[in-house]
Structures are given as structure tokens and as C-alpha cells.
Design a protein around this motif. Sequence first.
Motif, mmCIF file in Angstrom:
data_model
loop_
_atom_site.group_PDB
_atom_site.id
_atom_site.type_symbol
_atom_site.label_atom_id
_atom_site.label_comp_id
_atom_site.label_asym_id
_atom_site.label_seq_id
_atom_site.Cartn_x
_atom_site.Cartn_y
_atom_site.Cartn_z
ATOM 1 N N PHE A 154 10.458 1.804 -9.522
ATOM 2 C CA PHE A 154 8.897 2.310 -9.456
ATOM 3 C C PHE A 154 7.706 2.367 -8.797
ATOM 4 C CE2 PHE A 154 5.566 4.988 -11.041
ATOM 5 C CZ PHE A 154 6.086 6.245 -10.334
ATOM 6 N N LEU A 155 7.476 1.107 -9.598
ATOM 7 C CA LEU A 155 6.055 1.091 -9.020
ATOM 8 C C LEU A 155 5.819 0.399 -7.277
ATOM 9 C CD1 LEU A 155 2.845 0.315 -9.918
ATOM 10 C CD2 LEU A 155 3.547 -2.406 -10.116
ATOM 11 N N ALA A 156 7.580 -0.532 -7.011
ATOM 12 C CA ALA A 156 7.584 -1.776 -5.986
ATOM 13 C C ALA A 156 7.772 -0.157 -4.810
ATOM 14 C CB ALA A 156 8.578 -2.267 -6.007
ATOM 15 N N ALA A 157 8.261 0.607 -4.862
ATOM 16 C CA ALA A 157 8.238 1.704 -4.109
ATOM 17 C C ALA A 157 6.812 2.990 -3.874
ATOM 18 C CB ALA A 157 9.753 2.578 -4.418
ATOM 19 N N GLN A 158 6.269 2.273 -4.887
ATOM 20 C CA GLN A 158 5.118 3.779 -4.533
ATOM 21 C C GLN A 158 4.054 3.109 -4.843
ATOM 22 O OE1 GLN A 158 6.673 6.395 -4.238
ATOM 23 N NE2 GLN A 158 8.079 5.969 -4.751
ATOM 24 N N ALA A 159 3.603 1.605 -4.881
ATOM 25 C CA ALA A 159 2.663 0.899 -4.629
ATOM 26 C C ALA A 159 2.399 0.810 -3.040
ATOM 27 C CB ALA A 159 2.359 -0.677 -5.545
ATOM 28 N N PRO A 160 3.223 0.229 -2.656
ATOM 29 C CA PRO A 160 3.221 -0.068 -1.152
ATOM 30 C C PRO A 160 2.482 1.886 -0.231
ATOM 31 C CG PRO A 160 5.114 -1.303 -1.395
ATOM 32 C CD PRO A 160 4.686 -0.227 -3.019
ATOM 33 N N GLN A 161 3.428 2.724 -0.799
ATOM 34 C CA GLN A 161 3.469 3.772 -0.311
ATOM 35 C C GLN A 161 1.620 4.532 -0.416
ATOM 36 O OE1 GLN A 161 2.798 6.539 -2.730
ATOM 37 N NE2 GLN A 161 1.973 8.169 -0.701
ATOM 38 N N SER A 162 1.020 3.943 -2.014
ATOM 39 C CA SER A 162 -0.150 5.108 -1.868
ATOM 40 C C SER A 162 -1.082 4.013 -1.029
ATOM 41 C CB SER A 162 -0.439 4.206 -3.103
ATOM 42 O OG SER A 162 -1.688 4.635 -3.459
ATOM 43 N N VAL A 163 -0.826 2.150 -0.636
ATOM 44 C CA VAL A 163 -1.647 1.174 0.590
ATOM 45 C C VAL A 163 -1.530 1.126 1.432
ATOM 46 C CG1 VAL A 163 -3.513 1.044 -1.683
ATOM 47 C CG2 VAL A 163 -1.738 -0.397 -1.209
ATOM 48 N N SER A 164 -0.273 0.524 1.439
ATOM 49 C CA SER A 164 0.062 -0.451 3.026
ATOM 50 C C SER A 164 0.258 0.878 3.744
ATOM 51 C CB SER A 164 1.326 -0.568 2.712
ATOM 52 O OG SER A 164 1.963 -1.329 1.652
ATOM 53 N N ARG A 165 0.461 2.340 3.502
ATOM 54 C CA ARG A 165 0.640 3.136 4.891
ATOM 55 C C ARG A 165 -0.306 3.178 6.183
ATOM 56 N NH1 ARG A 165 3.296 8.169 3.240
ATOM 57 N NH2 ARG A 165 3.005 8.691 5.595
ATOM 58 N N ASP A 166 -1.974 3.459 4.840
ATOM 59 C CA ASP A 166 -3.212 3.594 5.121
ATOM 60 C C ASP A 166 -3.603 1.993 6.037
ATOM 61 O OD1 ASP A 166 -3.499 6.178 3.657
ATOM 62 O OD2 ASP A 166 -4.047 5.602 1.783
ATOM 63 N N LEU A 167 -3.198 0.966 5.479
ATOM 64 C CA LEU A 167 -3.885 -0.125 6.692
ATOM 65 C C LEU A 167 -2.565 -0.473 7.787
ATOM 66 C CD1 LEU A 167 -3.495 -2.896 3.233
ATOM 67 C CD2 LEU A 167 -5.476 -1.961 4.234
#
Length: 302
Positions: free
Chosen positions: A104-117
Motif C-alpha cells: 500500500f505504501l509503495a503504491a500510494q507514497a509515489p502517487q502523493s508526491v512523485s507526480r507533483d515533482l
Amino acid sequence: MSTHTHGGQAPETTRIHNIGYRNYDGPRLGRGYARRSLYSQSLRGAFGLGRSAKSKVLPMILLGIMCLVAAIMVAVAISVPTMSDLPVEYTRFAIIMQALIALFLAAQAPQSVSRDLRFKSVPLYFSRPIERVDYVLAKFAAMASAVFVLTATPLVILYLGALLAEFDFADQTKGFAQGMVSVALLSVLFGGIGLVLAAFTPRRGFGVAAVIATLTITYGAVSTVQAIAWETGSAGVIKWLGLFSPVTLIDGVQTAFLGAESAFPGGEGPGAGAGVVYLLVLLALVAGSYGVLMRRYRKVGL
């Protein structure tokens, strides 16, 4: 205003263009509102709410599996007359289900910040009354809250099931409270680690791999070395080895302070003295994650 000329001659016409700018006299909600909105949007996004149907599939499946496992444990406890307690302690449930939590963390942490960057959309947040600290706090709190929802919901099911089975109320309430404290600590620690890894890997696929590798490889390595230490008669080092993995770190804290049974080989968990070291390391990792995120977003111009 624009002017038209012919060659070097003086302007013949002058035009004024009304582009619609007007003064804003409405309410100004300020940083607090922006921070709360970003937190709410990020938390909802972790479960795919407000996003496409495809985005909801994985987080909802993982939450459903966590709850289903808890419900099965309750069913077993109720159906077996000789049982006077749940099959697993409240503090042990998240440790047992760590693979799903990591996914869950691996899927959602990048969704939270990686897309912004990746899409360079972060500066758009700061055209509003919000500062770097607001962005980091909102994202950190949202990710920790999402992991807490994932891990605490099954504990609620276990607790309600235990009461339905008429197990001892005082024991169940105490265990439930200890379990909630445990998953709260786990959520803050995992949330911070996940966001740091995601913030340094703008491509989502790399972020997913980095989070899974960090949580699973460290746990596997520490558990293997602990098992070797137990088999070779070096039980004294087992409790200190647990400092080198997020999962075993949580295990050590809850063993020392929350009355949990240790999952370390031979049950060689830390006592109160070593538990203080575990707690300090946990707090240092959380504070360090926050500090690294602040530094990261300073470098990207926030």
C-alpha cells in the motif's frame, strides 16, 4: 494598450484592451485552509477517492483484504467454544500483515508526491498562500493518516468481534488501546520513510520499487541475521539488530512499552532500557524524514 505605426512615423491609432482584471473582495481563507485542503485531497487520493476507478482498485483491495483477515479471525474465535481470546494479539496484527502495508505504501507514497515533482506542478501550490512547511506537513500527515486507516480499521473489527464473543472486556480494551498506539507509531514511521523515498524518485515505478525494497529487504536481512545469532548462541545481540529495520523497530518499541510479545527469535525482545533506544531511534527517523523532505523541497524551488 497597444499602438500601430507605419515605418518610423508616429502612431496613427491607440487602442485600450480590457482583459478583465477586477479586484477581489471575497473572503481570504489563508494558509490554514490551504493546508487542510491539501491534507484532505492527499488523504482521499491515497484511497483513489476523487480519482479514476482504476486508481481505487489497489488501495481498496488491500484495505478489503486486511479487514477480511480480521473478520476471519473473529469468526474463528466465535465459532470455537474453547477459545477465550483472539487468535492474534492486537499488537501483532500489523506485523503479520506487513507485506500488504508495504505494498500500500509503495503504491500510494509515489502517487502523493512523485507526480507533483515529475510534472513540475508543485510550484502551482505556492501561487496560493502556502509555504514549504505547509506542503510537507500536509503530505506527511495525509500519508501517515492513510496508513493508519489501513492498519487501524482491522483492529476495530477485531475489537468489536471480541466484544461480540463476550471475551473479557478489560483485557480486550487494554489490548485494543495498545494496538492502536502501535499502529499509530507504525503509520508515522512508514509514512515518513515512504514519502522520502518517493520524493527522491520522481518516476513512480522507481518509487514503488524503492519503498518495497527498503521495507522488505531490511526486514528480511535483519530477521535472517537474528535467526543466525539465535542458532549460534549469540542471543544478546538479537535485540540490538532490531534497530536496523522499520518493522523490527516497531516490534521492539511495542515489546518494551506496550506489553506485546516479541517476534524476535526466542522472544528476545528489548526490555525497558533497550526500549528507550528503540524509541529514540524511531523518533529520530520520523524527525529525520521530515527534515529531509523540507530540504528536498527547498532544492526544487519551494
